[in-house]
Design an enzyme around this catalytic site. Structure first.
Site, short mmCIF file in Angstrom:
data_model
loop_
_atom_site.label_atom_id
_atom_site.label_comp_id
_atom_site.label_asym_id
_atom_site.label_seq_id
_atom_site.Cartn_x
_atom_site.Cartn_y
_atom_site.Cartn_z
N HIS A 195 0.32 -1.50 -0.02
CA HIS A 195 -0.20 -0.26 0.21
C HIS A 195 0.76 1.36 -0.09
O HIS A 195 0.32 2.45 -0.95
CB HIS A 195 -0.73 0.19 1.53
CG HIS A 195 -2.01 -1.30 1.47
ND1 HIS A 195 -2.39 -1.83 0.98
CD2 HIS A 195 -3.05 -0.80 -0.05
CE1 HIS A 195 -3.50 -2.85 0.53
NE2 HIS A 195 -3.93 -1.70 -0.09
N GLU A 439 -10.81 -11.03 -4.75
CA GLU A 439 -9.13 -10.32 -4.23
C GLU A 439 -8.61 -12.09 -3.34
O GLU A 439 -7.43 -12.06 -3.41
CB GLU A 439 -9.36 -9.43 -3.21
CG GLU A 439 -10.10 -8.46 -3.35
CD GLU A 439 -9.35 -7.28 -2.86
OE1 GLU A 439 -8.80 -6.63 -2.51
OE2 GLU A 439 -10.35 -7.04 -1.69
N ASP A 463 -4.59 -8.31 -4.29
CA ASP A 463 -4.20 -9.67 -3.37
C ASP A 463 -4.25 -10.61 -4.02
O ASP A 463 -4.28 -11.77 -3.61
CB ASP A 463 -5.68 -9.02 -2.65
CG ASP A 463 -5.05 -7.29 -1.53
OD1 ASP A 463 -4.51 -7.80 -0.83
OD2 ASP A 463 -6.12 -6.55 -0.99
N ARG A 473 2.85 -8.57 0.09
CA ARG A 473 3.34 -8.16 -0.66
C ARG A 473 3.13 -6.92 0.11
O ARG A 473 3.82 -5.75 -0.56
CB ARG A 473 1.25 -7.79 -1.38
CG ARG A 473 0.45 -7.18 -0.67
CD ARG A 473 -0.78 -6.62 -1.26
NE ARG A 473 -1.11 -5.73 -1.27
CZ ARG A 473 -2.47 -4.98 -1.72
NH1 ARG A 473 -3.53 -5.36 -1.62
NH2 ARG A 473 -2.12 -3.44 -1.95
N CYS A 510 -9.47 -3.37 -10.77
CA CYS A 510 -8.71 -2.35 -9.93
C CYS A 510 -7.65 -2.43 -9.63
O CYS A 510 -7.31 -1.38 -8.77
CB CYS A 510 -9.92 -1.12 -9.45
SG CYS A 510 -10.17 -2.99 -7.44
C1 PEP Z 1 -6.33 -4.84 -5.11
O1 PEP Z 1 -6.28 -5.30 -4.06
O2 PEP Z 1 -5.62 -5.04 -6.12
C2 PEP Z 1 -6.71 -4.10 -4.66
C3 PEP Z 1 -7.17 -3.27 -5.72
O3 PEP Z 1 -7.46 -3.26 -3.29
P1 PEP Z 1 -6.15 -3.02 -2.17
O4 PEP Z 1 -5.01 -2.83 -3.28
O5 PEP Z 1 -6.47 -1.37 -1.46
O6 PEP Z 1 -6.00 -3.58 -0.75
MG MG Z 2 -6.92 -5.31 -2.21
#
Ligand code: PEP
Ligand code: MG
Length: 578
Positions: A195, A439, A463, A473, A510
């Site tokens: 993140h 996810e 995820d 990650r 996304c």
């Molecule tokens: C993902 O996991 O791809 C996602 C878009 O959510 P985040 O990156 O906020 O976990």
């Molecule tokens: Mg995610």
């Protein structure tokens, strides 16, 4: 000074050239900017005022305590603070730093605090050593005053050339930088889809993470080149290297300007297939950049960022205001608000016991699991989102779903939130669409039940990859194993897209894969028609869509779906992008 290069992982593309500013935690919240020589006296006066204000504050607190029946320790504690503040080290030291370094008062004060804290650390006497915490508290009081009385507008210009160098940053730390304009940043730790990296990208400045010992090797104020595209940091570059990078920087600027011209052009393939390109945002502050990117809507509003960097939780009213601002700002375009995804690497101080570090946070009480375990918190957020549906085209997105039971429970909660708004007579859109994130591999494999109950789906590839490949990650020790092109990952994505398309349920991606130009044609070939990414990536992906021909792509992507051979996959991807 010797020139050397550091290698890491470029998580945000582009080139920045500037001076190093080493970051330690105590100074994270404090901006550093230059004060013009003519304004130094005013800056010192601003500092003196803040000290005076806090002394007054402590004195009035002392009077309240003396008049009431408060325990004697409180009075003693206020006395200690008063004495620390009157000590020349704290009230004189920063004045000298302001003059000598021509910097802002907040920065000078935290520099001086660091010196004091170090001195305290060396004291043998345990009681005196403990007083370090008092020094920090006193400094924080003064900082609060200073921040309520900001310095001259425009003084922050020097941040443009400042490159932050830190050992590690949390997503909460990075989000604070949104208010400042740093040229780039470098960290010792971090992975591509952590993140922290995602938020770094959203700052739209080059960043290189996982340099391992960059923080140790780089010195304050050294000249740096950060090349986020080629995963490298050059420390103390010589003249010819510097000239070469300046040239490259100029070329990149031109390229960006060219892409910007695509802003208003609809995203359509050569064969006439329309494609949705949406934006991912973290805070309402990201709206201007989103509108500027030409994104057709917001595909992911990571609402949990409203919960970070604060004491206590945001009220329904505060959340509603943020959601409404985004809904209205997008002027009727879709705004997909993801219910908060706290836990794992995004911890919130005000959540008490529930935010404790789990033995394995990524597999713990995170996202929808956490929301369902904390119904009051969840209902507050759902009411706030529902209220915002009245002001724009708002949709609700639920993260980290693994099973149908979680969908059912969430839908019951949404119904409950609607009921309480009805009782209050508050308007909302009863037909609001509710979607779920794919996810977790389990969700992709058992997608039919998701399709039956939800209005739309969005694949969170960050995820999905983490859970499919069992790679944390946020852990840079395994980041080299993080592979969006792993055949298993591609199979899950392909499976989810095909099933959703067959059921005529809209599906998007996304995760970071959606913003990677080299993967655009692959995703198009798998049947994806909706992408959501960081706004800065929209123009590049649009250009790739405009030059893609679906019938031509189809054959190559079919071959990619059928192979488990990584080398073949790479060769086919190259062919796709040729
Ligand atoms: C993902 O996991 O791809 C996602 C878009 O959510 P985040 O990156 O906020 O976990
Ligand atoms: Mg995610």
């Amino acid at each position: 000074m010797a020139s050397f290069a550091l290698h890491g992982i470029g998580v945000s593309r582009g080139i920045a050239i500037g001076r190093a500013q080493l970051v330690s935690h105590a100074t994270l919240e404090v901006a550093h900017y230059a004060i013009p020589p003519g304004a130094l006296d005013a800056e010192i006066a601003r500092f003196d005022h803040a000290i005076g204000d806090v002394l007054q504050e402590l004195e009035s607190l002392r009077q309240v305590v003396t008049a009431g029946d408060a325990p004697a320790e409180i009075g003693a504690f206020l006395d200690v603070h008063w004495m620390i503040l009157r000590d020349p080290t704290l009230c004189e030291g920063p004045r000298r730093i302001i003059t000598e370094q021509r910097c802002n008062a907040e920065w000078a004060l935290t520099q001086q605090m660091a010196v004091l804290v170090e001195q305290f650390d060396q004291i043998e006497d345990a009681y005196l050593r403990e007083r370090k915490a008092d020094v920090v508290q006193v400094v924080e009081r003064v900082l609060k005053r200073l921040l309520g009385r900001p310095g001259p507008v425009g003084a922050q210009a020097s941040e443009h050339q400042t490159i932050l160098v830190a050992h590690d940053l949390s997503p909460a730390d990075v989000i604070q930088f949104k208010q400042h304009r740093f040229a780039a940043f470098i960290t010792d730790l971090g992975g591509v889809t952590s993140h922290t990296a995602i938020v770094a990208r959203s700052l739209n400045v080059p960043a290189v993470v996982a340099t391992h010992n960059g923080r140790q090797l780089i010195r304050e104020n050294e000249l740096l080149i950060v090349d986020g595209t080629n995963n490298v940091v050059v420390v103390n570059p010589d003249k010819s290297v510097l000239a070469e990078y300046r040239l490259k920087q100029g070329e990149l600027g031109l390229e960006r300007a060219k892409l910007r011209r695509l802003r208003t052009k609809p995203a359509m393939t050569i064969d006439g297939q329309e494609v949705e390109l949406f934006a991912n945002i973290e805070l309402p502050d990201d709206l201007p950049q989103t509108l500027d990117s030409g994104a057709g809507g917001i595909g992911l509003f990571r609402s949990e960022f409203l919960f970070l960097n604060r004491e206590g939780l945001p009220t329904e009213e505060e959340q509603f205001e943020a959601y409404r601002e985004v809904a209205q700002g997008m002027g009727g375009k879709p705004v997909t608000i993801r219910t908060f995804d706290l836990g794992a690497d995004k911890q919130q101080a005000g959540l008490g016991g529930l935010s404790r570090m789990a033995p394995n946070p990524a597999l713990g009480l995170r996202a929808v699991r956490f929301c369902l375990a904390e119904p009051r918190l969840f209902l507050t957020q759902l009411r706030a989102i529902l209220r915002a549906t009245h002001y724009g085209n708002v949709r609700i997105l639920i993260p980290m779903l693994a099973s149908v039971a979680e969908i059912d429970q969430t839908l019951v909660m949404i119904a409950q939130a609607k009921e309480s708004l009805r009782e209050r007579g508050t308007p909302f859109n009863d037909g609001v669409q509710v979607g779920g994130m794919i996810e977790i591999p389990a969700a992709a494999l058992a997608i039919s039940s998701f399709l039956a109950k939800l209005d739309f789906l969005s694949i969170g590839t960050n995820d999905l990859i983490q859970y499919t490949l069992a790679i944390d990650r946020s852990d840079d020790a395994v980041s080299h194993l993080y592979d969006p092109l792993h055949p298993a990952v591609l199979k899950l994505i392909a499976m989810a897209i095909s099933a959703a398309n067959r059921a005529h349920v809209p599906i998007a991606v996304c995760g970071e894969m959606a913003g990677e130009v080299r993967l655009t044609r692959l995703l198009l070939g798998l049947g994806l028609r909706s992408f959501s990414m960081h706004p800065a990536h929209v123009p590049g992906v649009k250009q790739r869509v405009l030059t893609s021909d679906l019938p031509e792509i189809g054959g190559i992507v079919d071959r990619m779906r059928r192979t488990d051979d990584p080398a073949k996959l790479i060769a086919l991807l190259d062919k796709l992008n040729a």
